[in-house]
Design an enzyme around this catalytic site. Sequence first.
Site, short mmCIF file in Angstrom:
data_model
loop_
_atom_site.label_atom_id
_atom_site.label_comp_id
_atom_site.label_asym_id
_atom_site.label_seq_id
_atom_site.Cartn_x
_atom_site.Cartn_y
_atom_site.Cartn_z
CE LYS A 86 -3.90 1.68 2.87
NZ LYS A 86 -4.70 1.31 4.06
CB SER A 160 -8.03 3.11 3.20
OG SER A 160 -7.09 2.62 4.15
CB SER A 184 -8.04 0.24 6.18
OG SER A 184 -8.72 1.45 6.40
#
Length: 484
Positions: A86, A160, A184
Amino acid sequence: MTTPSSTWDGNLSIASLAAAYRHDLSPVTVISLVFDRIEAYFKVQSSVWIHLNDRNAVLAKANSLEEQHPDKGSRPPLYGVPFSMKDNIDIAFLPTTTACPPLTRHPTKSAPVFTSLISAGALFIGKTNLEQLATGMTGCRSPYGTLHSTFHPSYIVGGSSSGSSVSVGANLVSFSVGSDTAGSGRLPAAFNGVVGWKPTKGTVSCVGITPACQSQDCVAVLAGNVGDAREVWEVIRGFDPDDVYAKPEPLPLYPATPETFRFGIPPAEALAVCSPLYRRMFYRAVTGMQKMGWSLHPFEWTSFEEAGKLLYEGTFVAERVAGLPEGWLETNAEALHPVIRTIFEGAANRKSTAIEVFRDLHAQQVYTRAAEKTFSNNALEILLVPTAPTHPTISAVVTDPILINSALGHFAHFANVVDLCAVAVPAGNYPVYELAEGEIGGSSGPDGGQRLPFGVTILAGRGRDEMVLEVARRFEKAMTGTKD
């Protein structure tokens, strides 16, 4: 186009790769296939990657790795395993955008979680898209583009860690490392049919990771199965004295996972937030656990639900603003995604007092102690919840982005607040049309036979990570019919 070899069918699971490498598969072949898949998948979704490594550079690293480890018996644990990260995690000399270009930083040192993986022989493919400032659970808040579920283009990817979940769910990499503050890592795992593992907070270093809500932040691992998530966790876990929120080792030791155990589920009134379909799917998973010989027991749910409200309905949301440079929001708010701007300005304008913050901190301790009691004194071993209450469409989220996002966290927000470990596991799938018309994300009729994934989350108290993973492995085995 690279084709799998006679000893490898193209499966990117860690176990499959390890077996194939023992039969002379080359990491170069694997990386060639990975980049072929990535190139093909650009036609499906072009916003998975914020930074994609150069193909030839990764091939060179794969070749070097092979030359460094000619002895098959002494190779590192993640030898030749491709992974993504990420883009809120630092990798030396690559920009870290956190999907907010004005706040891009240019680190000269990699996050410990990254260096641990490289030392273990993993091969880095690229940095993935995410919701801006790692804030959100829908995947619809990135300036780099909105992704969708790997199962259906109309349904949200989750966030996310949106790009991380797609990179695993689309079989582009073996695993991805993301973050999980309020769900997330777990929500996008559920919406893409993969595993999302959130260890006990403070047991994997968060150094070099952009803070979201720093006191609640946690590293997440997204993988194709529980075993792979555990393999990665074994590499990255450990006390980091430079992480101010790290928990010193060893954490309290708990007995080995029993053959049968007690589990709890939210009461019917709490599950009422779920769509009728999701309630049916969840109760089906509960029945599956009971058929495995595990016993369902009542417990006090209110503390978990109230703890979850602290993240966005209480003062804890102000910590997200505190993670920005001093004075940045006042002069740069227009640079934010409109929904993120609304959240951050709302938190700043609330002007929470120190008294309110302390009251919420005290409440957190009360709820945490209640959770500790739930998982001690022979009350429960684990808690089972739906990972999400439903699966919305992208169009529904665009219409009501904040309310839907908040609803999605009903069974996820509390985990870090009360210091639990949690793993999101696939628990079946269903025809798209079964999301009844009129529900959030609903479809009015048959949709070409397409299906969507459903998932549950298994939680337990801090330090019970190994137990939770073992329970999840057994559950996964029962759901898929796989053998040990």
